[in-house]
Design a protein around this motif. Sequence first.
Motif, PDB file in Angstrom:
ATOM      1  N   MET A   1       6.771   4.142   5.084  1.00  0.00           N
ATOM      2  CA  MET A   1       6.910   2.726   4.775  1.00  0.00           C
ATOM      3  C   MET A   1       8.042   2.175   5.622  1.00  0.00           C
ATOM      4  SD  MET A   1       7.146   1.245   0.927  1.00  0.00           S
ATOM      5  CE  MET A   1       6.018   2.537   0.408  1.00  0.00           C
ATOM      6  N   THR A   2       7.755   1.554   6.751  1.00  0.00           N
ATOM      7  CA  THR A   2       8.781   1.126   7.693  1.00  0.00           C
ATOM      8  C   THR A   2       8.647  -0.356   7.978  1.00  0.00           C
ATOM      9  OG1 THR A   2       8.612   3.307   8.721  1.00  0.00           O
ATOM     10  CG2 THR A   2       9.869   1.627   9.898  1.00  0.00           C
ATOM     11  N   PRO A   3       9.335  -1.232   7.231  1.00  0.00           N
ATOM     12  CA  PRO A   3       9.219  -2.658   7.446  1.00  0.00           C
ATOM     13  C   PRO A   3       9.967  -3.106   8.677  1.00  0.00           C
ATOM     14  CG  PRO A   3      10.818  -2.236   5.741  1.00  0.00           C
ATOM     15  CD  PRO A   3      10.232  -0.905   6.127  1.00  0.00           C
ATOM     16  N   GLY A 188      -1.660  -3.823  -1.495  1.00  0.00           N
ATOM     17  CA  GLY A 188      -0.249  -3.642  -1.780  1.00  0.00           C
ATOM     18  C   GLY A 188       0.611  -4.526  -0.903  1.00  0.00           C
ATOM     19  N   ILE A 189       1.280  -5.502  -1.505  1.00  0.00           N
ATOM     20  CA  ILE A 189       2.126  -6.440  -0.770  1.00  0.00           C
ATOM     21  C   ILE A 189       3.548  -5.885  -0.760  1.00  0.00           C
ATOM     22  CG2 ILE A 189       3.007  -8.804  -0.692  1.00  0.00           C
ATOM     23  CD1 ILE A 189       0.451  -9.526  -2.403  1.00  0.00           C
ATOM     24  N   VAL A 190       4.007  -5.505   0.418  1.00  0.00           N
ATOM     25  CA  VAL A 190       5.343  -4.913   0.551  1.00  0.00           C
ATOM     26  C   VAL A 190       6.367  -6.029   0.735  1.00  0.00           C
ATOM     27  CG1 VAL A 190       6.792  -3.311   1.827  1.00  0.00           C
ATOM     28  CG2 VAL A 190       4.344  -2.850   1.596  1.00  0.00           C
ATOM     29  N   HIS A 378       0.393  -2.788   2.361  1.00  0.00           N
ATOM     30  CA  HIS A 378       0.714  -1.389   2.538  1.00  0.00           C
ATOM     31  C   HIS A 378      -0.505  -0.587   2.968  1.00  0.00           C
ATOM     32  CE1 HIS A 378       1.781   2.756   0.956  1.00  0.00           C
ATOM     33  NE2 HIS A 378       2.706   2.488   1.847  1.00  0.00           N
ATOM     34  N   GLY A 379      -0.392   0.049   4.135  1.00  0.00           N
ATOM     35  CA  GLY A 379      -1.457   0.909   4.630  1.00  0.00           C
ATOM     36  C   GLY A 379      -2.710   0.182   5.062  1.00  0.00           C
TER      37      GLY A 379
END
Length: 521
Positions: A1-3, A188-190, A378-379
């Motif tokens: 998980m790398t924003p 999935g909203i990061v 996400h993903g």
Amino acid sequence: MTPTTASSPAAADFQSIPDMIRAHALAEPGRRALLEEQGGATQALSYGELDRLMDQVAVALQRDGVQPGQAIAVCASSSVLYAAVFLGALRAGVVVAPLAPGSTPEALARMIDDAGARLLFTDAAAAATVADAGLGRVPRIALDGSPVGTPLAHWLAGADARPARVEIEPAWPFNIIYSSGTTGTPKGIVQSHGMRSAHVSRGAVYGYGPESLTLLSTPLYSNTTLVVFFPTLAFGGSVFLMPKFDAAAYLRLAQQHRMSHTMLVPVQYQRLMTRPDFDAHDLGATHMKFCTSAPFHAELKADVLARWPGGLVEFYGMTEGGGTCILNAHLNPDKLHTVGQPAEGHDIRLIDDAGQEVPPGEAGEVVGHSAGMMTGYHGQPEKTREAEWFAPDGKRFIRTGDVGRFDAEGFLSLFDRKKDMIISGGFNIYPSDLEALLRSHPAVAEAAVVGMPSVEWGETPVAFVVLQPGVDVAAEALRQWLNERVGKTQRLAALHLINELPRSAIGKVLKRELRDAYAAR
């Protein structure tokens, strides 16, 4: 998980929410932070107690090898312990995926797998769903002492435990909010710590402070709740959590605890304002009321303004972020048909189907840019790209899927979801226009209009109506009444009377379910 860091405030201006809570705990450890009702009695957790409990959660996560950037899931009803676990995970740099207890077992399993959750915190409210989800070896911790997992008290680190310090950065993921919309497929909203910091920063203008008490009856897995929950604590106020909305209990608690702030969705406002005993309650301590998540009709806003003390603020935006419009309804009583003006620093534009900005005064899809924007789904990079629009200069915007128009003073009026717009015989039909007309009939309490396939027209509008209590009117008579008042292309092909409109937990009408039910006939 790398924003990425593109949507985060500068690190120099950033303070994490866990650090803000610690500062309050050091300054006034005995001040109430979180409250709930158990067995008719109010239970409270002070800032000092919350801070220690957050440390216990953070230490236990570090002990179990959950690293910063990795995720845990919480699937439970709102409670003080739910909130403490959420906040303690953030202190350890761990990402939180709050999930709806009402999810299907299949959807729950997909979301937990998608988030890569290392642990699942749950309770009796989600027991049946969790049991049928086939979650394999994901350890479960029971928040309420029910036999759904290891009791939280056994899992927690000791009361004197202190976690290794984690220096949280603005770009780090804060939570993953799962939004299924009308497709039924969870995305999935990061959201980053920087995005949440942006939400907190605007809280100063709404009067949050040590004397504030925010009453929340919407669930903690919803962004609707979190945009008020976190600012309240960041400014040292108290949050009273209700596990579910009950109009009578809400009014009792609001009066008893001198509620100053609240967030409600439109259907909750409607249920409160229609109670015969509403005006008998003393709500004079109310400073600010908020609303978001679903269409908030002008006539309901006017009723709230007339009969409920304090300000009324409507937020229009998406969990994905991008841009927010704000309507300070108490300051703009002539603009109740709008969702307000773009928030300070938010760039809201309208585009056509070709992705070009529309001329002033014309309608188009709403897109927005701000400091508070999701990193992505996400993903799901393809879904992320579908949600983005880039201006000619490369500036990144989030697409809302809503169709709207700005007036001469910069207030935005919404027509409909772009995907809900009905194209019949080549003409665009906005369901919201027909719904507003139906609601004007004295027999109608609620209405929803959807487009159904038509051999002749491609699509045709069909209405679903909930009648006022004690009223009896034939569906065909109501259909003819509406069709006499609209153009030929807008006429309803059918109208069905139903007991209630299907809604999500935060009050959005689930038009997909209406379409499916009609198609099944």
